[in-house]
Motif scaffolding. Structure first.
Motif, mmCIF file in Angstrom:
data_model
loop_
_atom_site.group_PDB
_atom_site.id
_atom_site.type_symbol
_atom_site.label_atom_id
_atom_site.label_comp_id
_atom_site.label_asym_id
_atom_site.label_seq_id
_atom_site.Cartn_x
_atom_site.Cartn_y
_atom_site.Cartn_z
ATOM 1 N N ARG A 83 24.492 43.615 7.290
ATOM 2 C CA ARG A 83 25.795 42.447 6.915
ATOM 3 C C ARG A 83 25.615 42.092 5.273
ATOM 4 N N ASP A 110 23.448 46.127 -3.763
ATOM 5 C CA ASP A 110 24.266 47.388 -4.665
ATOM 6 C C ASP A 110 23.650 47.942 -6.206
ATOM 7 N N ASP A 124 20.334 54.511 2.492
ATOM 8 C CA ASP A 124 21.084 53.152 2.523
ATOM 9 C C ASP A 124 22.752 53.928 3.011
ATOM 10 N N THR A 125 22.861 53.614 4.128
ATOM 11 C CA THR A 125 24.247 54.232 4.794
ATOM 12 C C THR A 125 25.291 52.713 5.064
ATOM 13 N N LEU A 126 26.397 53.236 4.485
ATOM 14 C CA LEU A 126 27.818 51.942 5.125
ATOM 15 C C LEU A 126 28.066 52.583 6.082
ATOM 16 N N GLY A 130 32.892 49.957 7.290
ATOM 17 C CA GLY A 130 33.018 49.311 6.475
ATOM 18 C C GLY A 130 32.393 48.338 5.599
ATOM 19 N N SER A 132 29.110 46.923 7.696
ATOM 20 C CA SER A 132 27.680 46.951 7.984
ATOM 21 C C SER A 132 26.796 48.145 7.294
ATOM 22 N N ARG A 133 25.860 47.993 7.130
ATOM 23 C CA ARG A 133 24.827 48.683 6.773
ATOM 24 C C ARG A 133 23.538 49.439 7.442
#
Length: 184
Positions: A83, A110, A124-126, A130, A132-133
């Motif tokens: 996060r 970003d 790169d996955t969210l 909503g 945590s990546r």
């Protein structure tokens, strides 16, 4: 398939975890120059406590996974569940422990580039919560020997941090589902 699991089942047999990171969820056991918070108790994704990796005022401050062996020309896939903390950037590095050289990926969270320092950003996955990546990198090793992966907030502002939930390093160029690994 659930993206977080303890073991894979292949044709009725439970496969041994492929995760090369010892204590993959217990960041406090990793070594390095970044500070580490106590467990944050986040229960992120229903599982991960989370730890803040804290800059001590230098952009290179980081935590290091326990070392593991690599083979030249063999790809390694690294996945980091995290996060964003107060730092807007991440440092990710693979270090050749024998030659004392490193391959560094450092960028704003970003605006992550596709490639940098020998690493390729695979995904790169969210995640479903909503916030945590899951970042996955592939690295084609150009040496054989002992390696160590390192993570940090890439900030020269003291107390800037990123929140690490877990990490996984595995042989190959595609990630598998998360597999917890203790020290073994």
């Amino acid at each position: 398939m659930n993206s977080i699991q303890r073991h894979r089942t292949i044709r009725g047999h439970t496969a041994a975890p492929r995760n090369l990171v010892a204590y993959s969820e217990d960041v406090s056991t990793w070594t390095g120059s970044a500070g580490t918070s106590p467990p944050l108790g986040l229960n992120a994704l229903g599982r991960f406590s989370g730890y803040a990796l804290i800059s001590n005022g230098e952009s290179w401050h980081r935590k290091e996974f326990h070392e593991f062996a690599v083979v030249q020309a063999e790809p390694v896939c690294t996945t980091i569940w995290l996060r964003q903390g107060s730092s807007q950037s991440i440092l990710f590095r693979v270090r050749d422990l024998d030659a004392q050289r490193s391959y560094t990926y450092s960028a704003a969270l970003d605006a992550l580039p596709d490639t940098m320092g020998g690493h390729t950003l695979f995904s790169d996955t969210l995640l479903a919560d909503g916030i945590s990546r899951k970042l996955t990198f592939t690295t084609l090793m150009d040496f054989s020997g002992l390696a160590r992966m390192e993570i940090g907030p890439f900030s020269d502002v003291a107390q800037d941090d990123i929140i690490i939930l877990a990490a996984q390093v595995e042989r190959g160029d595609h990630p598998t589902a998360y597999q917890y690994k203790g020290l073994s």
